[in-house]
Design an enzyme around this catalytic site. Structure first.
Site: not given
Lengths: 65, 257
Positions: B96, B157, B184-185, B206-207
């Site tokens: 990645k 995040g 992301a996001g 992830n977050t």
């Protein structure tokens, strides 16, 4: 000799990269190493001579996203 | 079934491994999500080299495919070297590719990204580039050898969810045959469902999971939302209209006056 190991200056008695890892008690199949910005493969470490002020990076896995 | 660089994967959720309350909760979230792929990073190891070892063994025991990343790299040379070191550690040519261009938004430096993608593809890596929704950059990444694209939908995040749906729609329409993974996001399962409804192939999170009060339960919620969005995409959704349309047929309706 003086080396820059993971960004910090250190004095270590080591002729090769493998010697350096042993001297600093690094061990494990999960380590990756680079000298002066170039990858040094695991199997090349014992034959890889180090020089004064070589920049050595020792990385290992960590959490990431 | 989703195919990434000729590898078939069942799950359309890719999971990051950072910021969980504990390694045990990370492992539980990975299992609950039924993900096939997790992303991991590399960092400087302190003397002794034991910290990375515990994490390495945890990930290996999960039995999932590893997608190492170059998170935190800001230059082409940093990203290329990190990718090579990751290949050494994880014995995979998947990477990645992240090259960060802005500290506040963590926006990719797309110029450096394209350059690094070309170098790594040339050295046999299977590059998963973290990019923006810019179509010209996407074209360049494909020319550089990428066979998967990972556009953001909002800053890493931020949990904002997709902030530019028309751009994501254009991207899907422009590259119908390229696996597109929103990376992301994403903040909540409805965001994931939304991008899956647009026809995106998968979501990397992830977050949104790690930061939930109950990460394992949230991982399951995301898995459900991603499945729902994917099924809806294939089922063919209605387009919104301005006026009401009665759902009950009016033929045969009784007249009482």
């Amino acid at each position: 000799m003086t080396f820059i190991i993971n960004g910090e200056e250190q004095q270590v008695a080591a002729a090769t990269l493998a010697d350096l890892l042993t001297a600093l008690d690094y061990e494990g199949e999960w380590l990756a190493t680079a000298v002066n910005g170039e990858l040094v493969h695991r199997e090349e470490r014992s034959g890889f001579p180090l020089g004064e002020r070589d920049r050595i990076e020792i990385l290992s896995p960590m959490q990431g996203g | 079934m989703l195919k990434l660089y000729n590898v078939e994967v069942q799950s359309r959720l890719l999971l990051g491994t950072a910021r969980y309350p504990s390694p045990a909760i990370l492992a539980e979230a990975v299992r609950t999500s039924k993900t096939d792929i997790v992303t991991v990073s590399l960092r400087r190891e302190t003397v002794g080299g034991k910290a990375g070892g515990a994490f390495f063994e945890l990930i290996r025991d999960l039995g999932v495919r590893v997608l190492p990343n170059t998170a935190g790299c800001h230059t082409v040379s940093e990203a290329v070297l990190t990718a090579k070191m990751a290949r050494e550690v994880f014995s995979t040519d998947w990477i990645k590719l992240e090259v960060i261009g802005n500290h506040d938004t963590l926006q990719p430096d797309v110029f450096a990204l394209v350059e690094a993608a070309g170098i790594l593809s040339g050295e046999g890596f299977k590059v998963f580039p973290y990019t923006t929704d810019d179509l010209v950059v996407a074209e360049r990444l494909l020319e550089a050898g990428c066979k998967v694209l990972m556009p953001w939908c909002a800053p890493i995040g931020s949990a904002m969810g997709p902030v530019n749906l028309p751009a994501l729609r254009s991207m899907r329409a422009s590259f119908p045959d390229v696996p597109l993974i929103v990376d992301a996001g994403i903040g909540r399962p409805s965001h994931a469902a939304t991008v899956m409804e647009l026809g995106f192939d998968a979501v990397l999170l992830n977050t949104a999971v790690a930061g939930a009060a109950d990460p394992a339960a949230m991982a399951a919620a995301f898995t459900g939302a991603i499945d729902a969005g994917r099924t809806a995409f294939h089922a063919g959704m209605l387009e919104p209209r301005d006026m009401a349309v009665p759902s009950t047929p009016v033929i045969g309706k009784a007249v009482f006056s």
